[in-house]
Scaffold this motif. Structure first.
Motif, PDB file in Angstrom:
ATOM      1  N   ARG A  90       0.864  -1.093  -0.109  1.00 29.05           N
ATOM      2  CA  ARG A  90      -0.228   0.087   0.075  1.00 29.05           C
ATOM      3  C   ARG A  90       0.704   1.285   0.081  1.00 29.05           C
ATOM      4  O   ARG A  90       0.666   2.081  -0.884  1.00 29.05           O
ATOM      5  CB  ARG A  90      -0.910   0.063   0.933  1.00 29.05           C
ATOM      6  N   ILE A 120      -0.546   4.421  -1.991  1.00 24.55           N
ATOM      7  CA  ILE A 120      -2.074   4.338  -1.483  1.00 24.55           C
ATOM      8  C   ILE A 120      -2.271   4.733  -0.129  1.00 24.55           C
ATOM      9  O   ILE A 120      -1.572   4.114   0.829  1.00 24.55           O
ATOM     10  CB  ILE A 120      -2.819   2.942  -2.016  1.00 24.55           C
ATOM     11  N   GLU A 139      -7.742   6.225   1.221  1.00 22.49           N
ATOM     12  CA  GLU A 139      -8.162   5.771   0.051  1.00 22.49           C
ATOM     13  C   GLU A 139      -8.342   4.141   0.284  1.00 22.49           C
ATOM     14  O   GLU A 139      -9.396   3.688  -0.448  1.00 22.49           O
ATOM     15  CB  GLU A 139      -6.713   5.620  -1.077  1.00 22.49           C
ATOM     16  N   MET A 140      -7.454   3.576   1.037  1.00 23.35           N
ATOM     17  CA  MET A 140      -8.056   1.945   1.493  1.00 23.35           C
ATOM     18  C   MET A 140      -9.470   2.254   2.211  1.00 23.35           C
ATOM     19  O   MET A 140     -10.105   1.079   2.099  1.00 23.35           O
ATOM     20  CB  MET A 140      -6.880   1.616   2.528  1.00 23.35           C
ATOM     21  N   SER A 141      -9.458   3.247   3.029  1.00 22.22           N
ATOM     22  CA  SER A 141     -10.719   3.262   3.862  1.00 22.22           C
ATOM     23  C   SER A 141     -12.147   3.359   2.778  1.00 22.22           C
ATOM     24  O   SER A 141     -13.005   2.747   2.917  1.00 22.22           O
ATOM     25  CB  SER A 141     -10.797   4.250   4.911  1.00 22.22           C
ATOM     26  N   TRP A 142     -11.937   4.217   1.997  1.00 24.50           N
ATOM     27  CA  TRP A 142     -12.818   4.186   0.936  1.00 24.50           C
ATOM     28  C   TRP A 142     -13.066   3.133   0.133  1.00 24.50           C
ATOM     29  O   TRP A 142     -14.212   2.697  -0.023  1.00 24.50           O
ATOM     30  CB  TRP A 142     -12.442   5.359  -0.254  1.00 24.50           C
ATOM     31  N   ASN A 143     -11.896   2.544  -0.311  1.00 24.15           N
ATOM     32  CA  ASN A 143     -12.199   1.075  -0.814  1.00 24.15           C
ATOM     33  C   ASN A 143     -12.648  -0.039  -0.080  1.00 24.15           C
ATOM     34  O   ASN A 143     -13.322  -0.749  -0.676  1.00 24.15           O
ATOM     35  CB  ASN A 143     -10.655   0.669  -1.421  1.00 24.15           C
ATOM     36  N   CYS A 144     -12.454   0.123   1.307  1.00 26.45           N
ATOM     37  CA  CYS A 144     -12.937  -1.107   1.986  1.00 26.45           C
ATOM     38  C   CYS A 144     -14.243  -0.628   2.759  1.00 26.45           C
ATOM     39  O   CYS A 144     -14.868  -1.714   3.608  1.00 26.45           O
ATOM     40  CB  CYS A 144     -11.992  -1.432   3.082  1.00 26.45           C
ATOM     41  N   LYS A 145     -14.619   0.630   2.282  1.00 25.72           N
ATOM     42  CA  LYS A 145     -16.015   0.958   2.993  1.00 25.72           C
ATOM     43  C   LYS A 145     -15.925   1.063   4.511  1.00 25.72           C
ATOM     44  O   LYS A 145     -17.058   0.570   5.278  1.00 25.72           O
ATOM     45  CB  LYS A 145     -17.232   0.371   2.466  1.00 25.72           C
ATOM     46  N   ASN A 171     -10.476  -7.960   1.806  1.00 23.56           N
ATOM     47  CA  ASN A 171     -10.492  -6.616   1.157  1.00 23.56           C
ATOM     48  C   ASN A 171      -8.855  -6.234   0.582  1.00 23.56           C
ATOM     49  O   ASN A 171      -8.504  -6.077  -0.588  1.00 23.56           O
ATOM     50  CB  ASN A 171     -11.159  -5.279   1.721  1.00 23.56           C
ATOM     51  N   TYR A 172      -7.954  -6.189   1.526  1.00 24.80           N
ATOM     52  CA  TYR A 172      -6.653  -5.998   1.401  1.00 24.80           C
ATOM     53  C   TYR A 172      -6.239  -7.101   0.399  1.00 24.80           C
ATOM     54  O   TYR A 172      -5.363  -6.738  -0.729  1.00 24.80           O
ATOM     55  CB  TYR A 172      -5.792  -6.067   2.662  1.00 24.80           C
ATOM     56  N   VAL A 207      -7.021  -6.259  -3.181  1.00 26.65           N
ATOM     57  CA  VAL A 207      -6.219  -5.256  -3.793  1.00 26.65           C
ATOM     58  C   VAL A 207      -4.832  -5.453  -4.061  1.00 26.65           C
ATOM     59  O   VAL A 207      -4.471  -5.047  -5.124  1.00 26.65           O
ATOM     60  CB  VAL A 207      -6.375  -3.994  -2.841  1.00 26.65           C
TER      61      VAL A 207
END
Length: 84
Positions: A41, A46, A50-56, A78-79, A82
């Motif tokens: 990451r 990243i 951005e990870m928080s947005w991707n993982c909701k 989720n990680y 990605v």
């Protein structure tokens, strides 16, 4: 019950493993895997946001996950999606 208590008391103090590790009985591999993904990451620039947005999830959840303060199978998956 006695075995679970022993597992939970196995590593008091500095947190180097997670509940998932205890389930898999191999703390070093899961911790290494998460650290590898965190390294990717950062290498790929990243942000945690951005990870928080991707993982909701919230930014604070990502920070806690990356510092092994929470266990989350869904974040782990989720990680993996990605970075692997």
């Amino acid at each position: 019950n006695k075995l679970m208590k022993k597992l939970l008391q196995h590593n008091e103090g500095v947190r180097t493993d997670t509940l998932l590790d205890k389930i898999y009985c191999d703390s070093s591999e899961l911790v290494k895997d998460i650290n590898l993904m965190v390294g990717r990451r950062k290498k790929w620039s990243i942000t945690q946001e951005e990870m928080s947005w991707n993982c909701k999830v919230s930014l604070s959840t990502i920070k806690r996950f990356e510092s092994f303060k929470i266990d989350s199978l869904s974040l782990y998956v989720n990680y993996k999606a990605v970075f692997c």
